[in-house]
Design a protein around this motif. Sequence first.
Motif, PDB file in Angstrom:
ATOM      1  N   GLN A   3       0.855  -1.187   0.000  1.00 36.18           N
ATOM      2  CA  GLN A   3       0.000   0.000   0.000  1.00 36.18           C
ATOM      3  C   GLN A   3       0.896   1.244   0.000  1.00 36.18           C
ATOM      4  O   GLN A   3       1.815   1.365   0.803  1.00 36.18           O
ATOM      5  CB  GLN A   3      -0.890   0.011   1.242  1.00 36.18           C
ATOM      6  N   HIS A   4       0.629   2.187  -0.878  1.00 41.14           N
ATOM      7  CA  HIS A   4       1.438   3.398  -0.966  1.00 41.14           C
ATOM      8  C   HIS A   4       0.786   4.580  -0.263  1.00 41.14           C
ATOM      9  O   HIS A   4       1.302   5.675  -0.327  1.00 41.14           O
ATOM     10  CB  HIS A   4       1.694   3.758  -2.435  1.00 41.14           C
ATOM     11  N   GLN A   5      -0.332   4.364   0.377  1.00 39.17           N
ATOM     12  CA  GLN A   5      -1.023   5.445   1.071  1.00 39.17           C
ATOM     13  C   GLN A   5      -1.281   5.045   2.522  1.00 39.17           C
ATOM     14  O   GLN A   5      -2.395   4.734   2.907  1.00 39.17           O
ATOM     15  CB  GLN A   5      -2.326   5.771   0.349  1.00 39.17           C
ATOM     16  N   PRO A   6      -0.232   5.097   3.342  1.00 38.90           N
ATOM     17  CA  PRO A   6      -0.391   4.638   4.725  1.00 38.90           C
ATOM     18  C   PRO A   6      -1.347   5.504   5.534  1.00 38.90           C
ATOM     19  O   PRO A   6      -2.002   5.004   6.451  1.00 38.90           O
ATOM     20  CB  PRO A   6       1.025   4.701   5.294  1.00 38.90           C
ATOM     21  N   ILE A   7      -1.459   6.786   5.194  1.00 38.52           N
ATOM     22  CA  ILE A   7      -2.382   7.635   5.958  1.00 38.52           C
ATOM     23  C   ILE A   7      -3.830   7.194   5.753  1.00 38.52           C
ATOM     24  O   ILE A   7      -4.638   7.228   6.684  1.00 38.52           O
ATOM     25  CB  ILE A   7      -2.180   9.129   5.621  1.00 38.52           C
ATOM     26  N   LEU A   8      -4.167   6.747   4.543  1.00 38.94           N
ATOM     27  CA  LEU A   8      -5.527   6.251   4.291  1.00 38.94           C
ATOM     28  C   LEU A   8      -5.789   4.969   5.067  1.00 38.94           C
ATOM     29  O   LEU A   8      -6.886   4.768   5.594  1.00 38.94           O
ATOM     30  CB  LEU A   8      -5.753   6.050   2.795  1.00 38.94           C
ATOM     31  N   ARG A   9      -4.799   4.120   5.133  1.00 39.01           N
ATOM     32  CA  ARG A   9      -4.942   2.884   5.927  1.00 39.01           C
ATOM     33  C   ARG A   9      -5.148   3.235   7.392  1.00 39.01           C
ATOM     34  O   ARG A   9      -5.974   2.620   8.080  1.00 39.01           O
ATOM     35  CB  ARG A   9      -3.712   1.999   5.765  1.00 39.01           C
ATOM     36  N   LEU A  10      -4.396   4.217   7.867  1.00 41.28           N
ATOM     37  CA  LEU A  10      -4.535   4.636   9.263  1.00 41.28           C
ATOM     38  C   LEU A  10      -5.924   5.207   9.523  1.00 41.28           C
ATOM     39  O   LEU A  10      -6.555   4.883  10.535  1.00 41.28           O
ATOM     40  CB  LEU A  10      -3.466   5.671   9.607  1.00 41.28           C
TER      41      LEU A  10
END
Length: 74
Positions: A3-10
Amino acid sequence: MIQHQPILRLLRYARPHWPQVSLAILASIIYTLLSLAPSLIIGLAVDTIVEQEASLFARLGIQNPLTQLALLSV
């Protein structure tokens, strides 16, 4: 897959805990503002001593420097 969007996962993980997250964000903002208060108070005290009758408190109508410092300490 990476995943290249860790803030979205968070944010997806934090969704069920949103009240606690928003409270933590608010507490962080308040803490930051309060941590700036000593510098502001010291600056006002120095201005009161240096400028005396031309300081912020003098412009507000409090002319005596000792009274200005007493008000600032409160």
